[in-house]
Design a protein around this motif. Sequence first.
Motif: not given
Length: 116
Positions: A30, A35, A38, A41, A59-60, A62-65, A68
């Motif tokens: 990605k 990212e 985004k 949020s 919604e939307g 992505d806590t994995t960001f 990462n």
Amino acid sequence: MEKTIEIDGKEISFKSTGGSAIRYKAQFGKDFFAEVVKLNSLEKLTKIDTEDFKPEDLEGLDTTFFYNVAWVFAKTANKEIPDQLAWLDSFDEFPIMDIMPDLMELVTAALKTKKK
């Protein structure tokens, strides 16, 4: 830019360089900068403790960001750390929301321009 943060009793170095965005894309497929955009949020997270919070506010997101980014910056600082999951599993606690302000400084440093 480099920072050292204590996590679960361990001093962990994090580093943002010109190669951090490329390392992020190579590892996760990605675009780093897309990212980051985004992250608007994140302002929704400030509502969690208020009466205005609704579950759909997340919604939307992505806590994995966050995980990462932490791994990419740690790997940039120390090439010896293992793959992401093994590294995260080496901590009994990894309070991502506590360390994100420090990591966001590194994200900001990657995005900044020195142009005046």
